[in-house]
Write an enzyme that holds these catalytic residues in place. Structure first.
Site, short mmCIF file in Angstrom:
data_model
loop_
_atom_site.label_atom_id
_atom_site.label_comp_id
_atom_site.label_asym_id
_atom_site.label_seq_id
_atom_site.Cartn_x
_atom_site.Cartn_y
_atom_site.Cartn_z
N HIS A 179 17.28 54.96 11.32
CA HIS A 179 16.43 54.56 10.19
C HIS A 179 16.69 53.11 9.81
O HIS A 179 17.67 52.51 10.24
CB HIS A 179 16.59 55.49 8.99
CG HIS A 179 17.91 55.43 8.31
ND1 HIS A 179 19.07 56.00 8.80
CD2 HIS A 179 18.26 54.88 7.12
CE1 HIS A 179 20.07 55.80 7.96
NE2 HIS A 179 19.61 55.12 6.94
N HIS A 187 16.26 50.27 6.39
CA HIS A 187 15.98 49.99 4.98
C HIS A 187 15.59 48.52 4.85
O HIS A 187 16.21 47.67 5.48
CB HIS A 187 17.20 50.23 4.09
CG HIS A 187 17.65 51.65 4.01
ND1 HIS A 187 16.88 52.64 3.44
CD2 HIS A 187 18.79 52.25 4.42
CE1 HIS A 187 17.54 53.79 3.49
NE2 HIS A 187 18.69 53.59 4.10
N TYR A 244 23.85 44.55 12.22
CA TYR A 244 22.40 44.64 12.04
C TYR A 244 22.04 44.81 10.57
O TYR A 244 21.44 45.79 10.16
CB TYR A 244 21.84 45.76 12.92
CG TYR A 244 22.35 45.60 14.32
CD1 TYR A 244 21.91 44.54 15.11
CD2 TYR A 244 23.32 46.45 14.84
CE1 TYR A 244 22.42 44.34 16.38
CE2 TYR A 244 23.82 46.26 16.12
CZ TYR A 244 23.37 45.20 16.88
OH TYR A 244 23.88 44.99 18.13
#
Length: 191
Positions: free
Chosen positions: A60, A62, A152
């Site tokens: 996922h 954000h 990341y």
């Protein structure tokens, strides 16, 4: 079927969560992170916006995005990002094969979950809480022991700007740290 209503605020800042289909760890492959960056750059060139903060985890992502003053369409940008990234994968990428009949009917791929989560940032304190959540997320998921160990993330940009210290919520020295309380954010983060 539930009715989804999104808040659209022209020029707003939005906390967004995009999740892979069946939480498949697509972003464990560094090459796929490069594809994501390219897709994001293309979307930004077509429909400008600012990326205030971001973290990419295996299954996922954000973001904190701020749109231009008269613009409120983050959904279009997310849709375009998903399409561009999916196209960039090609046939070499191994993805889950068990597509539901519904996904087949709607010609959906096995890359992204259908929906995404969003929250409109209300004020500076709300922005700070969500930015902290983004930067602490790799630790929360047990991927690293400290935020600075995750490559990341926009965390390193904020360290360079002097907004965070490099040892923000760091346990490298063996100290026990007080874990931030993100319960309110978890309700709307899609995790």
């Amino acid at each position: 079927m539930p009715e989804y209503r999104r808040a659209y605020l022209p020029g707003g800042t939005f906390f967004l969560t995009l999740v892979t289909y069946q939480r498949y760890p697509i972003f464990s492959n560094i090459e796929n992170i490069s594809h994501l960056r390219s897709a994001l750059a293309k979307v930004r060139s077509e429909m400008p916006f600012e990326i205030e903060g971001a973290v990419v985890l295996p299954d996922h992502i954000h973001f904190l995005w701020t749109l231009p003053t008269e613009d409120k369409n983050y959904s279009q940008r997310i849709g375009r990002l998903k399409v561009l990234f999916t196209r960039s994968l090609g046939s070499k990428t191994i993805l889950p094969e068990n597509l539901s009949n519904s996904r087949r009917k709607h010609r959906e791929s096995n890359v992204w979950q259908r929906r995404f989560w969003e929250h409109t940032i209300r004020d500076e304190a709300d922005f700070e809480k969500h930015l902290n959540y983004i930067h602490y997320n790799p630790v929360k998921h047990g991927l690293v022991s400290c935020p600075h160990l995750w490559d990341y993330s926009s965390f390193h940009k904020f360290v360079r700007k002097g907004i965070y210290s490099s040892n923000w919520y760091c346990s490298c020295s063996g100290e026990r740290i007080q874990i931030p309380d993100f319960d309110k954010i978890l309700e709307k983060a899609g995790e």
